[in-house]
Design a protein around this motif. Structure first.
Motif, mmCIF file in Angstrom:
data_model
loop_
_atom_site.group_PDB
_atom_site.id
_atom_site.type_symbol
_atom_site.label_atom_id
_atom_site.label_comp_id
_atom_site.label_asym_id
_atom_site.label_seq_id
_atom_site.Cartn_x
_atom_site.Cartn_y
_atom_site.Cartn_z
ATOM 1 N N GLN A 1 -3.585 1.836 6.001
ATOM 2 C CA GLN A 1 -3.943 0.425 5.826
ATOM 3 C C GLN A 1 -3.581 -0.372 7.075
ATOM 4 O OE1 GLN A 1 -1.582 -1.781 2.909
ATOM 5 N NE2 GLN A 1 -3.449 -2.687 2.095
ATOM 6 N N GLU B 1 -9.123 -3.518 10.036
ATOM 7 C CA GLU B 1 -9.600 -2.131 10.055
ATOM 8 C C GLU B 1 -10.892 -1.972 10.852
ATOM 9 O OE1 GLU B 1 -11.845 -3.618 6.406
ATOM 10 O OE2 GLU B 1 -10.133 -4.166 7.625
ATOM 11 N N HIS C 1 -9.427 -3.089 4.400
ATOM 12 C CA HIS C 1 -8.219 -2.859 5.209
ATOM 13 C C HIS C 1 -7.759 -1.406 5.248
ATOM 14 C CE1 HIS C 1 -8.115 -7.176 5.339
ATOM 15 N NE2 HIS C 1 -7.868 -7.263 4.050
ATOM 16 N N TRP C 2 -8.564 -0.494 4.737
ATOM 17 C CA TRP C 2 -8.162 0.918 4.751
ATOM 18 C C TRP C 2 -9.122 1.733 5.610
ATOM 19 C CZ3 TRP C 2 -3.921 3.286 2.393
ATOM 20 C CH2 TRP C 2 -3.149 2.448 1.576
#
Length: 357
Positions: free
Chosen positions: A307, A311, A332-333
């Motif tokens: 995370q 990203e 966000h990953w």
């Protein structure tokens, strides 16, 4: 057109290496977005193919008998428990086509491999998504059990899970099976199990004799390095396998793919070497993220899921320097396939610089 497919979002394969090279004006692209094996294929595969007495004018063995017997003997299974497919993709399609009708329910963890839901929706089934534990990445077993109803026809358990890389214990899966009706088929996709530290103690192959509603899936695309040959299989109760055999396309596994898989499966020493190298580099990534204060899920696969706030920015920074990774699972990953040592060094340097900027 089927109503069920009008609004589907199809699986999106990775952009080709040549397209990325052209777009970013690069001479070299390292594709670490599809969890392919950067260490290649057993040399015995090439040797077997070159020694093949070419007979491409004949259809392949529809039953993949040699490979079938190799796998059955290795896992102490009956040959009639096995169904072979063009990668696991064909197996996933066959499962949904065989067992699902409109109105059935399919329970899947979230996030997990998107094709489970896709093929269920094509058949008009309802997909029930159960969020994973956001802190640990493990399945929420209580919520999974609660989600199973009388309408639930299939439950998908990817173990280790994709994209999180987190592995569940055989004991937890068995406890779940004990609470599920035998009318519900529980499918354990072990595509990445070869990379797990204690794979022999976690795989659900030993449970097949106890649970007639259990099926276990494996592929040659990952640790064996045969992604380009497209060979996967499922092991399940013989009576269920018969139903899938009825609708499986005849001659679905080309002869050259069968030869490649036979040679690859016979060379377990090569697989052990790949797994050992991957384990070292995987630990380096987890140590790196610990040092950087980046949240990640402990991986038991050949990829790592982590995370970061920006990203998209990090993925672009890596891509601009020739490293293609996977995004789009959750906000966000990101997911990195674990590459060769030199590439991992370079990616860590790019990531460190980006995060400190």
């Amino acid at each position: 057109m089927k109503e069920s497919i009008k609004h589907l979002k199809s699986y999106e394969p990775e952009t080709s290496v040549e397209e990325v090279k052209a777009e970013y004006h690069l001479d070299r692209i390292v594709r670490l977005s599809a969890n392919e094996n950067p260490y290649g294929t057993s040399p015995k595969v090439k040797e077997a193919i070159l020694n093949w007495d070419f007979d491409g004018n004949y259809y392949p063995d529809s039953e993949s008998k040699i490979l079938r017997n190799q796998i059955a003997n290795y896992w102490s299974l009956s040959p009639d428990q096995l169904i072979f497919g063009v990668g696991l993709d064909e197996i996933l399609e066959l499962i949904s086509r065989t067992f699902l009708t409109p109105g059935d329910e399919v329970v899947v963890p979230d996030p997990t491999f998107s094709e489970y839901a896709l093929h269920a929706e094509i058949e008009g089934a309802k997909v029930v998504k159960v969020p994973i534990d956001a802190e640990t990445g493990h399945y929420d077993w209580a919520a999974m059990t609660k989600a199973v109803t009388q309408q639930t026809k299939l439950v998908w358990l990817c173990n280790p899970n994709n994209p999180t890389g987190v592995i569940e214990s055989r004991a937890d899966i068995q406890a779940f099976l004990d609470q599920v009706s035998t009318d519900t088929l529980v499918l354990v996709d072990e595509a990445y199990m070869d990379f797990a530290d204690e794979a022999q103690g976690v795989t659900c192959f030993p449970l097949l004799s106890q649970y007639p509603n259990l099926a276990v899936l494996r592929t040659f695309s990952k640790a064996y390095g045969l992604a380009g040959f497209r060979v996967g299989f499922i092991a399940m109760a013989p009576q269920l396998a018969q139903y899938m055999q009825m609708i499986r396309l005849p001659y679905n596994i080309p002869t050259v793919s069968q030869i490649a898989a036979q040679a690859a499966f016979a060379d377990q020493a090569f697989v052990d070497q790949v797994v050992a190298k991957n384990r070292v580099e995987r630990q380096r990534w987890m140590d790196f993220f610990d040092q950087m204060g980046v949240k990640y899920f402990p991986s038991q696969t050949n990829f790592i899921y982590y995370q970061v706030d920006d990203e998209q920015g990090l993925a672009e920074a890596l891509l601009s320097q020739g490293y293609q990774i996977r995004r789009g699972f959750q906000p966000h990953w990101l997911r990195n396939t674990i590459g060769l040592p030199a590439d991992n060094d370079q990616m860590m340097a790019i990531t460190r610089e980006f995060l400190k900027a």
